[in-house]
Design a protein around this motif. Structure first.
Motif, PDB file in Angstrom:
ATOM      1  N   ASP A 122      31.089  49.222  41.788  1.00 22.19           N
ATOM      2  CA  ASP A 122      31.866  48.516  42.813  1.00 22.19           C
ATOM      3  C   ASP A 122      33.290  48.357  42.297  1.00 22.19           C
ATOM      4  O   ASP A 122      33.498  48.136  41.094  1.00 22.19           O
ATOM      5  N   ALA A 124      36.578  46.655  41.354  1.00 29.75           N
ATOM      6  CA  ALA A 124      37.132  45.325  41.077  1.00 29.75           C
ATOM      7  C   ALA A 124      38.642  45.392  41.292  1.00 29.75           C
ATOM      8  O   ALA A 124      39.223  46.479  41.369  1.00 29.75           O
ATOM      9  N   ASP A 127      40.958  44.186  35.492  1.00 33.53           N
ATOM     10  CA  ASP A 127      40.413  43.293  34.463  1.00 33.53           C
ATOM     11  C   ASP A 127      41.216  41.996  34.444  1.00 33.53           C
ATOM     12  O   ASP A 127      42.268  41.892  35.069  1.00 33.53           O
ATOM     13  N   SER A 170      39.723  43.016  28.406  1.00 38.69           N
ATOM     14  CA  SER A 170      39.775  44.243  29.213  1.00 38.69           C
ATOM     15  C   SER A 170      38.416  44.582  29.817  1.00 38.69           C
ATOM     16  O   SER A 170      38.326  45.437  30.691  1.00 38.69           O
ATOM     17  N   ASN A 171      37.369  43.923  29.350  1.00 38.20           N
ATOM     18  CA  ASN A 171      36.047  44.191  29.902  1.00 38.20           C
ATOM     19  C   ASN A 171      35.571  43.107  30.869  1.00 38.20           C
ATOM     20  O   ASN A 171      34.415  43.097  31.258  1.00 38.20           O
ATOM     21  N   ASP A 184      31.658  46.990  31.337  1.00 39.64           N
ATOM     22  CA  ASP A 184      31.581  47.835  30.145  1.00 39.64           C
ATOM     23  C   ASP A 184      30.408  47.509  29.223  1.00 39.64           C
ATOM     24  O   ASP A 184      30.579  46.936  28.156  1.00 39.64           O
TER      25      ASP A 184
END
Ligand SMILES: Nc1ncnc2c1ncn2[C@@H]1O[C@H](COP(=O)(O)OP(=O)(O)O)[C@@H](O)[C@H]1O
Ligand SMILES: [Mg+2]
Lengths: 350, 496
Positions: A122, A124, A127, A170-171, A184
């Protein structure tokens, strides 16, 4: 590098029916160890996020001395792992983790290696780093809502015996309804699925690794080690949300160079007082970043428990008392829920 | 001090993970925001990549967008660009200069520091470093007992920690006198610590303490074995080698001593160099030129070095550092204040030093005397008397101090316009120093007295200038300067 098939999916309509409409550019460089190429894809008016695995790239970053078949094998395991793990999590009340929607592969003729496995998620908004603003007054409600979501997601993963190992800004994915999810899962460890990293001491990003990993004094008990790591990473995320830098950076700032993880070669016992000192100063610095008097103390306490540089002291004191359960997320979820509501309430009364 | 904050043995054999920051650099190149910049800076400090050009660019970016950055982001950017030095025990000195000295020794912030440390101790009662820090603050305030007590706690908590043991050794050696048994105490701890057998820095401390106490060290052989073991790098055994060299030199075996001093010179530090310089005065075959070695010198050495090169302002700043490094020592204060007062004729700088010294040595008659002297020279006789009045019973001090106090009273009286009384005190001081056969003191008294007579152009100028002309010490900078100044002054007063 961009000659590889994985880099050339733009404008193709994949066998699965998805049309590739945009490539998300990453300016590549020679040393880069990235083997995922990201795209936006569309089908039936729905736009999603596609992560293509660049098998050819994997060949070029092979460690000298290893066999190409081994490298290929690692790569396949990495892809299969992320795919199967998502499957494993599905239907198990894991709703705060970004799952694979479609897992498939595409043959793109005309390249040395024509097969491109891919995963579709999906879409987003991005991040969390795109959402954090440190101008003047921080948006505490937004931050605590996101952190609560993530703690819930982590608890859900732990419930099905998955540890994430790579929780970092970042995840963390943020969606248009303001919900945050853990993304991730590539570095995670699942007891029942063979992963690419299961035999490693630490699978995540070393920049965010907890101090015991940085210094090389990790817990020998595998289970304790991986849960202690997730616990620290959640705390580090909280630190990032409010200070804009990682917990490791906060700690490292306060360690004299000669005691840093790059230089220290002495005994653990000799290191303890310095690490304690640095941690105490880091906590004070953390607190200085928080202007809301009604949240300061509790947030500091939260970090103090989640990020204690000594794994034995990490976790909620009430958990530590009950053996085998140090790093249970339950209590932290409750605390974050409370703080989230406290922060939201303030907005309403203003 | 250098070296004690690092380790000498490779004990954890497990290789650290190598990690690169490319991913963060790329994210920053695509997203030029403060958050991405700070994520890169975090990665950079964690992985020691502070010199990377993208990292520097990101740090500058954060600093030029301060309105969008957090306290920690700004501070991290400053630290990466080396604009901010974290105050730990080893780097605090960089911030010390004569200008900042008053704020550093201001008792109120120091007391606040003690309060802060005590708060931290509530959470970490067993952290020896915090107790060492408190000990140092107490020594700045001149609270010897509290300072020693804090250090003793640190020693109990970490009886084998090199940093603690060496700080303690230095502190105890300084406060040692006939009435206490500090050297005994620290010597026992060093002898008992199992670390002394294998940590060359501690072996060296034990041997030095034995030498000071005139005992034979039980660790001499251990020390020699450590050096010969080849497991320890030259920097880590330099102090050990120089202390063994010293023992051998004092025992009269010059050949052996040279052998050890040569080993110490492979990779010396400030302490071993100072020791070897000392040795070179006794054994002319040992030749060292400290400037050939790239070691960070201790502040005392730097101060004296500046002084010999006529870099006086630099010398004052280093004397301030020297004092903060060793707040229990009076020498940096005496040195700095004399230099400022006499050579630079800058009384306000001298007063700064002396006030700093009086925080850690309250009621010290020598410091009070020098302060009154500078105040009087600055034409503030009332304040000078205020200081002098703090000394209730000067008969309990040694003769030299008494003579100085008498002369300073003379000076303050002169500057108050009470010439006859001032003259009497000076004559007294000059007489007493002569009786004591202290030529230097006698000359200093005469020169100071002469200046006062010349200033008011009294009837005694001719005879006192005759006495001045007989003074001819050229290697004592204080006397030399005083003398030249008076001759100048006298010349001028004759012209007008
Ligand atoms: N579902 C998604 N929607 C939008 N952006 C995403 C999505 N998943 C990942 N991203 C973006 O792509 C980046 C890399 O994705 P990630 O799954 O973390 O792969 P990697 O293994 O390369 O780190 C993330 O940091 C995020 O910015
Ligand atoms: Mg990622």
């Amino acid at each position: 590098m961009t000659d590889n098939a994985a880099h050339n999916l733009l404008n193709l309509t994949l066998n699965s029916g998805w049309e590739v409409i945009e490539k998300i550019e990453k300016t590549d460089n020679q040393t880069g160890a990235f083997f995922s190429v990201c795209y936006l894809v569309q089908k039936d008016n729905e736009v999603c996020f596609l992560k293509a695995f660049d098998f050819a790239k994997f060949l070029t970053i092979a460690v000298p001395g290893t066999k190409i078949v081994d490298v290929m094998n690692d790569m396949l395991i990495a892809y299969k792992y992320e795919r199967d793990l998502s499957e494993h999590c599905k239907n198990k009340k894991v709703d705060k983790v970004a799952f694979v929607k479609v897992a498939d592969e595409e043959i793109v003729p005309g390249y040395a290696i024509t097969i491109v496995p891919y995963l579709i998620f999906d879409l987003a908004e991005g991040d969390i780093r795109k959402k954090l603003d440190f101008s003047i007054e921080l948006d505490y409600a937004l931050r605590l809502k996101s952190l609560h979501d993530i703690a819930v997601g982590l608890k859900q993963l732990h419930n099905i015996e998955v540890t994430h190992q790579d929780l970092k800004p970042s995840n963390i994915l943020v969606y248009s309804n303001n919900e945050s999810k853990i993304g991730d899962l590539g570095r995670s460890i699942c007891k029942s699925i063979d992963g690419p990293y299961n035999k490693q001491i630490f699978t995540g990003d070393c920049t965010y690794a907890p101090p015991e990993i940085m210094y090389g004094y990790w817990e020998k008990d595998w289970k304790k080690r991986v849960y202690a790591t997730d616990c620290y990473l959640l705390g580090s995320l909280i630190a990032f949300y409010f200070t804009g830098i990682s917990m490791n950076a906060l700690i490292r700032k306060h360690i004299p160079d000669s005691f840093s993880w790059e230089q220290w070669t002495g005994t653990y016992a000799d290191l303890v007082p310095y690490l304690e000192n640095a941690f105490a100063s880091a906590l004070i610095e953390f607190e200085n970043n928080i202007s809301r008097v009604d949240l300061k103390k509790d947030l500091k306490l939260l970090i103090e428990r989640l990020c204690n540089p000594f794994p034995d002291k990490r976790g909620h004191p009430k958990n530590i008392a009950t053996i085998g359960n140090n790093y249970n997320m339950e209590r932290f979820v409750t605390i974050l829920d409370l703080l989230k509501r406290r922060a939201e309430l303030r907005i309403k009364t203003f | 001090m250098l070296g004690e904050l690092n380790s000498f043995q490779q004990e954890n054999s497990i290789q650290r993970f190598e990690s690169n920051i490319d991913e963060y650099i790329i994210d920053w190149q695509i997203n030029k925001t403060v958050v991405h910049a700070a994520d890169l800076l975090s990665a950079a400090i964690v992985n020691s990549k502070r010199e990377n050009k993208f990292v520097i660019e990101a740090a500058n970016f954060v600093l030029s967008n301060k309105a969008k950055a957090s306290i920690s982001q700004i501070s991290l950017a400053n630290q990466i660009l080396s604009k901010e030095i974290i105050c730990d025990l080893s780097t605090i000195y960089n911030q010390v200069s004569l200008d900042t000295l008053p704020s550093l020794i201001d008792p109120i912030p120091v007391r606040n520091k003690i309060k802060e440390t005590k708060l931290l101790l509530l959470n970490y009662p067993a952290n020896p470093i915090l107790h060492v820090e408190n000990s140092r603050y107490y020594s700045i305030l001149g609270q010897e007992k509290n300072s020693i007590d804090s250090m003793k706690i640190a020693l109990h908590l970490a009886p084998n920690n090199r940093f603690v043991l060496r700080c303690a050794t230095r502190l105890f050696a300084h406060y040692e006198n006939e009435k206490n048994e500090y050297l005994d105490y620290i010597h026992n701890i060093l002898r008992r610590s199992p670390a002394t057998k294998f940590d060359p820095w501690l072996t060296s401390a034990e041997i030095s303490i034995s030498t000071i106490r005139n005992r034979n060290s039980k660790f001499l052989k251990t020390g020699i074995d450590l050096i010969n073991s080849k497991n320890i790098s030259p920097l880590n055994f330099t102090e050990l080698a120089s202390s063994i060299g010293t023992v051998e030199l004092l025992d009269g075996s010059q050949k052996k001593s040279r052998e050890f001093f040569n080993k110490a010179l492979i990779n010396p530090n400030d302490n071993s160099l100072a020791q070897i310089e000392w040795a070179s005065n006794r054994d002319k075959q040992i030749i060292v030129n400290p400037s050939n070695f790239n070691v960070r010198m201790n502040f005392e050495a730097l101060t004296l070095d500046n002084f010999h090169n006529n870099e006086y302002n630099q010398a004052l700043d280093n004397a301030a550092k020297w004092f903060i490094d060793m707040p229990f020592s009076k020498r940096p204060i005496m040195f700095g204040s004399n230099l400022a007062s006499t050579v630079l004729k800058d009384q306000s700088k001298a007063i700064s030093f002396l006030n700093a010294g009086l925080v850690s040595h309250p009621n010290d008659p020598q410091l009070i005397n020098n302060l009154a002297y500078s105040l009087a020279l600055d034409n503030r006789p009332n304040e000078a008397f205020e200081q002098l009045n703090k000394i209730k019973n000067d008969s309990e001090y040694n003769e030299t101090t008494q003579i100085c106090l008498t002369a300073t009273k003379g000076l303050a009286l002169f500057r108050s316009g009470l010439i006859d009384a001032g003259r009497n005190f000076y004559i007294d001081a000059i007489e007493q120093s002569k009786q004591m056969k202290n030529q230097e003191l006698n000359w200093i008294a005469i020169l100071n007295y002469a200046r006062e007579e010349v200033r008011i152009n009294s009837e005694y100028v001719a005879s006192i200038m005759d006495a001045v002309s007989k003074i001819n010490v050229l290697d004592n900078i204080v006397i030399k300067t005083l003398k030249n100044d008076i001759i100048e002054l006298h010349k001028k007063s004759k012209e007008t």
